[in-house]
Design a protein around this motif. Structure first.
Motif, PDB file in Angstrom:
ATOM      1  N   ASN A  26       0.845  -1.226   0.059  1.00  0.00           N
ATOM      2  CA  ASN A  26      -0.014   0.300  -0.040  1.00  0.00           C
ATOM      3  C   ASN A  26       0.713   1.201  -0.013  1.00  0.00           C
ATOM      4  O   ASN A  26       0.473   2.189  -0.764  1.00  0.00           O
ATOM      5  N   ALA A  29       2.400   1.585  -3.485  1.00  0.00           N
ATOM      6  CA  ALA A  29       1.332   2.077  -4.399  1.00  0.00           C
ATOM      7  C   ALA A  29       1.099   3.463  -4.204  1.00  0.00           C
ATOM      8  O   ALA A  29       0.818   4.426  -5.277  1.00  0.00           O
ATOM      9  N   ALA A  30       0.842   3.998  -2.992  1.00  0.00           N
ATOM     10  CA  ALA A  30       0.853   5.485  -2.581  1.00  0.00           C
ATOM     11  C   ALA A  30       1.911   6.147  -3.207  1.00  0.00           C
ATOM     12  O   ALA A  30       1.608   7.573  -3.687  1.00  0.00           O
ATOM     13  N   VAL A  32       3.871   5.482  -5.834  1.00  0.00           N
ATOM     14  CA  VAL A  32       3.775   5.735  -7.201  1.00  0.00           C
ATOM     15  C   VAL A  32       2.629   6.671  -7.539  1.00  0.00           C
ATOM     16  O   VAL A  32       3.000   7.430  -8.574  1.00  0.00           O
ATOM     17  N   CYS A  33       1.728   6.500  -6.986  1.00  0.00           N
ATOM     18  CA  CYS A  33       0.527   7.678  -7.150  1.00  0.00           C
ATOM     19  C   CYS A  33       1.059   8.986  -6.926  1.00  0.00           C
ATOM     20  O   CYS A  33       0.815   9.951  -7.900  1.00  0.00           O
ATOM     21  N   ALA A  34       1.637   9.188  -5.963  1.00  0.00           N
ATOM     22  CA  ALA A  34       2.599  10.522  -5.746  1.00  0.00           C
ATOM     23  C   ALA A  34       3.402  10.905  -6.591  1.00  0.00           C
ATOM     24  O   ALA A  34       3.582  12.117  -7.312  1.00  0.00           O
ATOM     25  N   ASN A  35       4.119  10.004  -7.198  1.00  0.00           N
ATOM     26  CA  ASN A  35       5.310  10.315  -8.505  1.00  0.00           C
ATOM     27  C   ASN A  35       4.276  10.778  -9.665  1.00  0.00           C
ATOM     28  O   ASN A  35       4.984  11.500 -10.374  1.00  0.00           O
ATOM     29  N   GLU A  36       3.199  10.423  -9.805  1.00  0.00           N
ATOM     30  CA  GLU A  36       2.379  10.513 -11.057  1.00  0.00           C
ATOM     31  C   GLU A  36       1.612  11.662 -10.918  1.00  0.00           C
ATOM     32  O   GLU A  36       0.815  11.827 -11.612  1.00  0.00           O
ATOM     33  N   ARG A  38      -0.676  12.491  -8.587  1.00  0.00           N
ATOM     34  CA  ARG A  38      -2.081  12.086  -8.003  1.00  0.00           C
ATOM     35  C   ARG A  38      -1.804  11.324  -6.429  1.00  0.00           C
ATOM     36  O   ARG A  38      -1.997  10.177  -6.294  1.00  0.00           O
ATOM     37  N   PRO A  39      -1.662  12.254  -5.623  1.00  0.00           N
ATOM     38  CA  PRO A  39      -1.316  11.717  -4.087  1.00  0.00           C
ATOM     39  C   PRO A  39      -2.797  11.182  -3.666  1.00  0.00           C
ATOM     40  O   PRO A  39      -3.695  11.726  -3.715  1.00  0.00           O
ATOM     41  N   VAL A  40      -2.258  10.072  -2.948  1.00  0.00           N
ATOM     42  CA  VAL A  40      -3.361   9.430  -2.014  1.00  0.00           C
ATOM     43  C   VAL A  40      -3.292   9.607  -0.639  1.00  0.00           C
ATOM     44  O   VAL A  40      -2.210   9.309  -0.002  1.00  0.00           O
TER      45      VAL A  40
END
Length: 72
Positions: A26, A29-30, A32-36, A38-40
């Motif tokens: 988790n 994945a968070a 990776v989302c922040a690097n893209e 779209r922070p979670v």
């Protein structure tokens, strides 16, 4: 004894999916989302993770109950 052990294994494994810091996957994945871009947030992850985890735990509890009937 065996159904309790199996239930604890499922609970520990699936319980980690409910929160952002519950498992290493988790957190990755968070990241990776922040690097893209779209922070979670913790609350957003919990909003989706908790209901799914509760459903998984309910199905698993039923499975362990059925399994315990056959192991007797």
């Amino acid at each position: 004894m065996i159904p309790v052990f199996v239930g604890m294994m499922y609970g520990a494994t699936l319980g980690g999916n409910a929160t952002l810091i519950g498992s290493a996957a988790n957190i990755v994945a968070a990241g990776v989302c922040a690097n893209e871009g779209r922070p979670v947030t913790f609350a957003r992850f919990l909003r989706y993770g908790l209901p799914i985890t509760l459903c998984q735990l309910a199905v698993t509890a039923a499975y362990v109950m059925v399994l315990s009937k056959f192991l007797r």
